[in-house]
Design a protein around this motif. Structure first.
Motif, PDB file in Angstrom:
ATOM      1  N   TYR A 170     -36.734  16.254  25.128  1.00  0.00           N
ATOM      2  CA  TYR A 170     -37.189  17.377  24.297  1.00  0.00           C
ATOM      3  C   TYR A 170     -37.112  16.990  22.820  1.00  0.00           C
ATOM      4  N   PRO A 171     -38.004  17.541  22.001  1.00  0.00           N
ATOM      5  CA  PRO A 171     -37.973  17.193  20.578  1.00  0.00           C
ATOM      6  C   PRO A 171     -36.736  17.743  19.869  1.00  0.00           C
ATOM      7  N   CYS A 172     -36.257  16.999  18.890  1.00  0.00           N
ATOM      8  CA  CYS A 172     -35.096  17.460  18.126  1.00  0.00           C
ATOM      9  C   CYS A 172     -35.506  18.625  17.226  1.00  0.00           C
ATOM     10  N   GLY A 173     -34.530  19.252  16.625  1.00  0.00           N
ATOM     11  CA  GLY A 173     -34.788  20.428  15.793  1.00  0.00           C
ATOM     12  C   GLY A 173     -35.675  20.133  14.592  1.00  0.00           C
ATOM     13  N   ILE A 174     -35.458  18.981  13.969  1.00  0.00           N
ATOM     14  CA  ILE A 174     -36.273  18.641  12.790  1.00  0.00           C
ATOM     15  C   ILE A 174     -37.731  18.483  13.213  1.00  0.00           C
ATOM     16  N   CYS A 175     -37.968  17.809  14.342  1.00  0.00           N
ATOM     17  CA  CYS A 175     -39.345  17.606  14.807  1.00  0.00           C
ATOM     18  C   CYS A 175     -39.994  18.930  15.203  1.00  0.00           C
ATOM     19  N   ARG A 176     -39.236  19.853  15.760  1.00  0.00           N
ATOM     20  CA  ARG A 176     -39.793  21.177  16.097  1.00  0.00           C
ATOM     21  C   ARG A 176     -40.281  21.849  14.822  1.00  0.00           C
ATOM     22  N   GLN A 177     -39.491  21.752  13.779  1.00  0.00           N
ATOM     23  CA  GLN A 177     -39.871  22.374  12.509  1.00  0.00           C
ATOM     24  C   GLN A 177     -41.105  21.695  11.917  1.00  0.00           C
ATOM     25  N   VAL A 178     -41.161  20.381  11.985  1.00  0.00           N
ATOM     26  CA  VAL A 178     -42.330  19.651  11.451  1.00  0.00           C
ATOM     27  C   VAL A 178     -43.580  20.008  12.262  1.00  0.00           C
ATOM     28  N   LEU A 179     -43.421  20.123  13.564  1.00  0.00           N
ATOM     29  CA  LEU A 179     -44.560  20.534  14.407  1.00  0.00           C
ATOM     30  C   LEU A 179     -45.051  21.920  14.004  1.00  0.00           C
ATOM     31  N   ALA A 180     -44.123  22.819  13.731  1.00  0.00           N
ATOM     32  CA  ALA A 180     -44.489  24.199  13.399  1.00  0.00           C
ATOM     33  C   ALA A 180     -45.347  24.298  12.137  1.00  0.00           C
ATOM     34  N   GLU A 181     -45.283  23.261  11.314  1.00  0.00           N
ATOM     35  CA  GLU A 181     -46.108  23.236  10.104  1.00  0.00           C
ATOM     36  C   GLU A 181     -47.590  23.051  10.463  1.00  0.00           C
ATOM     37  N   PHE A 182     -47.843  22.314  11.528  1.00  0.00           N
ATOM     38  CA  PHE A 182     -49.214  21.941  11.878  1.00  0.00           C
ATOM     39  C   PHE A 182     -49.655  22.450  13.250  1.00  0.00           C
ATOM     40  N   ALA A 183     -48.807  23.205  13.906  1.00  0.00           N
ATOM     41  CA  ALA A 183     -49.130  23.716  15.240  1.00  0.00           C
ATOM     42  C   ALA A 183     -48.705  25.178  15.332  1.00  0.00           C
ATOM     43  N   GLY A 184     -49.486  25.955  16.037  1.00  0.00           N
ATOM     44  CA  GLY A 184     -49.155  27.362  16.224  1.00  0.00           C
ATOM     45  C   GLY A 184     -48.177  27.556  17.371  1.00  0.00           C
ATOM     46  N   ASP A 185     -47.747  28.777  17.553  1.00  0.00           N
ATOM     47  CA  ASP A 185     -46.791  29.082  18.625  1.00  0.00           C
ATOM     48  C   ASP A 185     -47.341  28.753  20.017  1.00  0.00           C
ATOM     49  N   ALA A 228     -44.549  21.602  30.450  1.00  0.00           N
ATOM     50  CA  ALA A 228     -45.336  22.030  29.280  1.00  0.00           C
ATOM     51  C   ALA A 228     -44.703  23.302  28.747  1.00  0.00           C
ATOM     52  N   ILE A 229     -44.196  23.226  27.535  1.00  0.00           N
ATOM     53  CA  ILE A 229     -43.485  24.358  26.934  1.00  0.00           C
ATOM     54  C   ILE A 229     -44.191  24.738  25.630  1.00  0.00           C
ATOM     55  N   LYS A 230     -44.399  26.013  25.439  1.00  0.00           N
ATOM     56  CA  LYS A 230     -45.052  26.460  24.196  1.00  0.00           C
ATOM     57  C   LYS A 230     -44.106  26.255  23.013  1.00  0.00           C
ATOM     58  N   LEU A 231     -44.685  25.813  21.897  1.00  0.00           N
ATOM     59  CA  LEU A 231     -43.855  25.587  20.709  1.00  0.00           C
ATOM     60  C   LEU A 231     -43.100  26.861  20.324  1.00  0.00           C
ATOM     61  N   GLY A 232     -43.766  27.997  20.470  1.00  0.00           N
ATOM     62  CA  GLY A 232     -43.127  29.271  20.124  1.00  0.00           C
ATOM     63  C   GLY A 232     -41.904  29.581  20.984  1.00  0.00           C
ATOM     64  N   ASP A 233     -41.845  28.998  22.177  1.00  0.00           N
ATOM     65  CA  ASP A 233     -40.663  29.182  23.027  1.00  0.00           C
ATOM     66  C   ASP A 233     -39.556  28.200  22.656  1.00  0.00           C
ATOM     67  N   MET A 234     -39.977  27.068  22.088  1.00  0.00           N
ATOM     68  CA  MET A 234     -38.994  26.043  21.701  1.00  0.00           C
ATOM     69  C   MET A 234     -38.378  26.334  20.352  1.00  0.00           C
ATOM     70  N   LEU A 235     -39.173  26.975  19.503  1.00  0.00           N
ATOM     71  CA  LEU A 235     -38.699  27.301  18.152  1.00  0.00           C
ATOM     72  C   LEU A 235     -39.183  28.717  17.824  1.00  0.00           C
ATOM     73  N   PRO A 236     -38.488  29.703  18.373  1.00  0.00           N
ATOM     74  CA  PRO A 236     -38.925  31.085  18.146  1.00  0.00           C
ATOM     75  C   PRO A 236     -38.773  31.475  16.675  1.00  0.00           C
ATOM     76  N   ASP A 237     -39.660  32.335  16.232  1.00  0.00           N
ATOM     77  CA  ASP A 237     -39.601  32.847  14.847  1.00  0.00           C
ATOM     78  C   ASP A 237     -39.514  31.712  13.831  1.00  0.00           C
ATOM     79  N   ALA A 238     -40.363  30.726  14.026  1.00  0.00           N
ATOM     80  CA  ALA A 238     -40.321  29.538  13.139  1.00  0.00           C
ATOM     81  C   ALA A 238     -40.579  29.930  11.693  1.00  0.00           C
TER      82      ALA A 238
END
Ligand code: THU
Length: 129
Positions: free
Chosen positions: A84-99, A114-124
């Motif tokens: 699974y991606p680390c926390g920093i990578c989740r945040q970087v993804l959230a800059e260029f990817a939607g929930d 397959a996990i939605k980014l919004g489930d991995m990093l809620p309320d980004a």
């Protein structure tokens, strides 16, 4: 969606991992909304904190090609368990990817989740946007 090709790209990208310190190879492949695929691998440093994860190196390559909308990312390691991606990578993804963007977490035997980014990093945090 069938993520077979994206996963294959992530597995192949792992070959370019520079990980002499952790010996933990990771590859990633980003699929953009334009349909292009960009790969990355973890690039470590003697100053450990300067290490760049595979996910971020793939995202940076996409953005550098002008592709700022990410639809999915596949991540491949050599582990029995899912990676699974680390926390920093989740945040970087959230800059260029939607929930709704899909994060495809794989494991050595070829299975994936397959996990939605919004489930991995809620309320980004996206700068209040
Ligand atoms: N790493 C990644 O590239 N992606 C992940 O999702 C987890 C960790 C890298 C960072 C470091 O080079 C090595 O794996 C061990 O933490």
């Amino acid at each position: 969606m069938d993520y077979k090709k994206l996963i294959e790209a992530a597995v192949k990208a792992k070959e370019n991992s520079y990980s002499p310190y952790s010996k933990f190879r990771v590859g990633a492949a980003v699929l953009t909304e334009g349909g292009s695929v960009y790969i990355g691998a973890n690039i470590e440093n003697a100053s450990y904190g300067a290490t760049v994860c595979a996910e971020r190196s793939a995202v940076i390559r996409a953005v550098m090609e002008g592709e700022k909308k990410i639809k999915a990312i596949a991540i491949a390691g050599d582990t029995e368990e899912y990676i699974y991606p680390c926390g920093i990578c989740r945040q970087v993804l959230a800059e260029f990817a939607g929930d709704d963007a899909e994060v495809i977490c794989t494991r050595k035997n070829g299975e994936y989740r397959a996990i939605k980014l919004g489930d991995m990093l809620p309320d980004a945090f996206r700068g209040g946007k």
